[in-house]
Design a protein around this motif. Sequence first.
Motif, mmCIF file in Angstrom:
data_model
loop_
_atom_site.group_PDB
_atom_site.id
_atom_site.type_symbol
_atom_site.label_atom_id
_atom_site.label_comp_id
_atom_site.label_asym_id
_atom_site.label_seq_id
_atom_site.Cartn_x
_atom_site.Cartn_y
_atom_site.Cartn_z
ATOM 1 N N ILE A 7 12.922 12.816 -0.035
ATOM 2 C CA ILE A 7 12.207 13.689 -0.872
ATOM 3 C C ILE A 7 10.971 13.574 -1.034
ATOM 4 O O ILE A 7 10.266 12.627 -0.376
ATOM 5 C CB ILE A 7 12.900 13.522 -2.408
ATOM 6 C CG1 ILE A 7 12.873 12.219 -2.866
ATOM 7 C CG2 ILE A 7 14.356 14.037 -2.603
ATOM 8 C CD1 ILE A 7 12.952 11.800 -4.394
ATOM 9 N N GLU A 8 10.210 14.811 -1.348
ATOM 10 C CA GLU A 8 8.785 14.620 -1.728
ATOM 11 C C GLU A 8 8.920 14.039 -3.151
ATOM 12 O O GLU A 8 9.474 14.794 -3.956
ATOM 13 C CB GLU A 8 8.176 15.995 -1.709
ATOM 14 C CG GLU A 8 6.565 15.615 -2.029
ATOM 15 C CD GLU A 8 5.992 16.956 -2.158
ATOM 16 O OE1 GLU A 8 6.248 17.816 -1.659
ATOM 17 O OE2 GLU A 8 4.628 16.948 -2.473
ATOM 18 N N ARG A 9 8.535 12.949 -3.546
ATOM 19 C CA ARG A 9 8.781 12.387 -4.788
ATOM 20 C C ARG A 9 7.297 12.326 -5.484
ATOM 21 O O ARG A 9 6.484 11.539 -5.241
ATOM 22 C CB ARG A 9 9.216 11.180 -4.825
ATOM 23 C CG ARG A 9 9.494 10.293 -5.886
ATOM 24 C CD ARG A 9 10.212 8.902 -5.722
ATOM 25 N NE ARG A 9 10.471 8.306 -7.157
ATOM 26 C CZ ARG A 9 9.791 7.621 -7.933
ATOM 27 N NH1 ARG A 9 8.549 7.652 -7.480
ATOM 28 N NH2 ARG A 9 10.233 7.289 -8.940
ATOM 29 N N ALA A 25 5.469 10.339 -1.001
ATOM 30 C CA ALA A 25 4.778 10.301 -2.187
ATOM 31 C C ALA A 25 3.392 11.088 -2.423
ATOM 32 O O ALA A 25 2.809 11.613 -1.722
ATOM 33 C CB ALA A 25 4.044 8.761 -2.428
ATOM 34 N N SER A 26 3.515 11.796 -3.546
ATOM 35 C CA SER A 26 2.540 12.689 -3.946
ATOM 36 C C SER A 26 1.961 12.849 -5.332
ATOM 37 O O SER A 26 3.039 12.530 -6.270
ATOM 38 C CB SER A 26 2.825 14.384 -3.143
ATOM 39 O OG SER A 26 4.062 14.565 -3.775
ATOM 40 N N VAL A 27 1.301 13.571 -5.636
ATOM 41 C CA VAL A 27 0.510 13.694 -7.059
ATOM 42 C C VAL A 27 0.292 14.935 -7.085
ATOM 43 O O VAL A 27 -0.588 15.557 -6.583
ATOM 44 C CB VAL A 27 -0.739 12.765 -7.327
ATOM 45 C CG1 VAL A 27 -1.340 13.027 -8.573
ATOM 46 C CG2 VAL A 27 -0.540 11.272 -7.159
ATOM 47 N N HIS A 28 1.072 15.673 -8.126
ATOM 48 C CA HIS A 28 0.632 16.919 -8.555
ATOM 49 C C HIS A 28 0.174 17.300 -9.978
ATOM 50 O O HIS A 28 -0.167 18.433 -10.238
ATOM 51 C CB HIS A 28 1.818 17.928 -8.393
ATOM 52 C CG HIS A 28 2.546 17.732 -7.143
ATOM 53 N ND1 HIS A 28 3.563 16.908 -6.759
ATOM 54 C CD2 HIS A 28 2.535 18.639 -6.035
ATOM 55 C CE1 HIS A 28 3.858 17.081 -5.401
ATOM 56 N NE2 HIS A 28 3.181 18.178 -5.104
ATOM 57 N N TYR A 29 0.054 16.101 -10.733
ATOM 58 C CA TYR A 29 -0.331 16.321 -12.189
ATOM 59 C C TYR A 29 -1.276 15.246 -12.640
ATOM 60 O O TYR A 29 -1.163 14.239 -12.257
ATOM 61 C CB TYR A 29 0.758 16.406 -13.059
ATOM 62 C CG TYR A 29 1.932 17.471 -12.656
ATOM 63 C CD1 TYR A 29 1.875 18.688 -13.346
ATOM 64 C CD2 TYR A 29 3.156 17.054 -12.004
ATOM 65 C CE1 TYR A 29 2.782 19.716 -12.903
ATOM 66 C CE2 TYR A 29 4.046 18.060 -11.627
ATOM 67 C CZ TYR A 29 3.877 19.211 -11.889
ATOM 68 O OH TYR A 29 4.824 20.181 -11.642
ATOM 69 N N GLY A 83 1.839 12.008 1.005
ATOM 70 C CA GLY A 83 1.993 13.508 1.053
ATOM 71 C C GLY A 83 0.823 14.225 0.565
ATOM 72 O O GLY A 83 -0.214 13.757 -0.268
ATOM 73 N N HIS A 84 0.374 15.220 1.511
ATOM 74 C CA HIS A 84 -0.844 16.244 1.091
ATOM 75 C C HIS A 84 -1.966 15.179 0.625
ATOM 76 O O HIS A 84 -2.357 15.723 -0.863
ATOM 77 C CB HIS A 84 -0.581 17.436 0.656
ATOM 78 C CG HIS A 84 0.162 17.334 -0.840
ATOM 79 N ND1 HIS A 84 -0.078 16.825 -1.721
ATOM 80 C CD2 HIS A 84 1.363 18.112 -0.755
ATOM 81 C CE1 HIS A 84 1.103 17.148 -2.553
ATOM 82 N NE2 HIS A 84 2.004 17.731 -2.171
ATOM 83 N N PHE A 85 -2.501 14.316 1.070
ATOM 84 C CA PHE A 85 -3.300 13.294 0.441
ATOM 85 C C PHE A 85 -4.396 13.972 -0.472
ATOM 86 O O PHE A 85 -4.900 13.417 -1.502
ATOM 87 C CB PHE A 85 -3.979 12.333 1.637
ATOM 88 C CG PHE A 85 -5.164 11.514 0.991
ATOM 89 C CD1 PHE A 85 -4.898 10.464 0.265
ATOM 90 C CD2 PHE A 85 -6.407 11.804 1.360
ATOM 91 C CE1 PHE A 85 -5.904 9.710 -0.200
ATOM 92 C CE2 PHE A 85 -7.424 10.846 0.967
ATOM 93 C CZ PHE A 85 -7.063 9.764 0.050
ATOM 94 N N SER A 159 5.353 20.964 7.529
ATOM 95 C CA SER A 159 5.096 21.969 7.075
ATOM 96 C C SER A 159 5.130 22.137 5.662
ATOM 97 O O SER A 159 4.528 23.038 4.827
ATOM 98 C CB SER A 159 5.641 23.115 7.754
ATOM 99 O OG SER A 159 7.178 23.069 7.678
ATOM 100 N N ASP A 160 6.147 21.243 4.899
ATOM 101 C CA ASP A 160 6.212 21.650 3.348
ATOM 102 C C ASP A 160 6.047 22.974 2.968
ATOM 103 O O ASP A 160 5.511 23.476 1.995
ATOM 104 C CB ASP A 160 4.810 20.834 2.734
ATOM 105 C CG ASP A 160 4.951 20.774 1.209
ATOM 106 O OD1 ASP A 160 6.137 21.010 0.858
ATOM 107 O OD2 ASP A 160 3.971 20.428 0.810
ATOM 108 N N CYS A 161 7.017 23.912 3.779
ATOM 109 C CA CYS A 161 6.594 25.255 3.648
ATOM 110 C C CYS A 161 7.536 25.962 2.603
ATOM 111 O O CYS A 161 7.308 27.181 2.317
ATOM 112 C CB CYS A 161 7.040 25.937 5.129
ATOM 113 S SG CYS A 161 8.464 25.438 5.501
HETATM 114 ZN ZN LIG Z 1 3.685 18.657 -2.941
#
Ligand SMILES: [Zn+2]
Length: 206
Positions: A7-9, A25-29, A83-85, A159-161
Amino acid sequence: MAIYLGIERDMLSCSDTKDYDYFIASVHYFTRPDGSHSGVDALSDVMQKYVNECCGGDGLEMAEQYFSLFRDYVIESKPAIIGHFDLVRYNNSILHLYDEESSEYRLMALEALRAMFETNALLEVNTGGVARGYMTTPYPSAFILKEWKAWGGEVIINSDCHDSGLLNAGYDQAENILLSIGYDHVVRLSSEPDKEMWERIDIKHF
Ligand SMILES: [Zn+2]
C-alpha cells in the motif's frame, strides 16, 4: 508469477504495516493546532489558507514542516519506498510559495532526504502528476535525484496513476531523466515466485 501486497501508507494511516509485504510511505496532510487537517496536495486556495494561518504566510516554513514530518515518519516506520518525496511542490507553480531553486529550499529537502537515506528505503520516481496532467516532470526534482545517486541510493519508478489505463504513463520520460543523471538501473518488484522480492533492472531494457 509472484504477487505482492503493498500500500501507499500516509503518515496519518492507522493500518498495520505487518499486514503487507511492503509499503510506500508518504505525507499528504498537515495537522492544524485545532486537530483538523490541511492537504499538501489540496486545491491551491486551501494551501494558501494553510500557509497564511499556520506558517505566518511563509511558504518556506510550510515546506520545512512538510520535510520534517516526512523525515520523522520514514525514520520511525522504515518503509520499503519513499513516495513522491517533494509532493510539497504540488501547488508551487500556481502559488509561488517559495523558490525551488533557492539554497534554503534545496538544503532543507536534502537534509531530510539524507536522514531517510540511512533507512535503506528506495526513492520513488513518481510519474503520477505527469500521468494526470498537472505536472510536467515526475517527483522528485532532478537535483534530489542527483544527490541520491551520489549517495549510492536506489530508485524505483511508479506511476501512482489511480487508473489501470495509465499504469506506465510517464515512464519513458522518467527513464530518460534518470539516464541523463547517470543512473543505469532501477529497482522493481520481481515477478518470479522463488526469487528475491526486489530486483535490479537495466533502464535500457526496462
Ligand atoms: Zn500519494
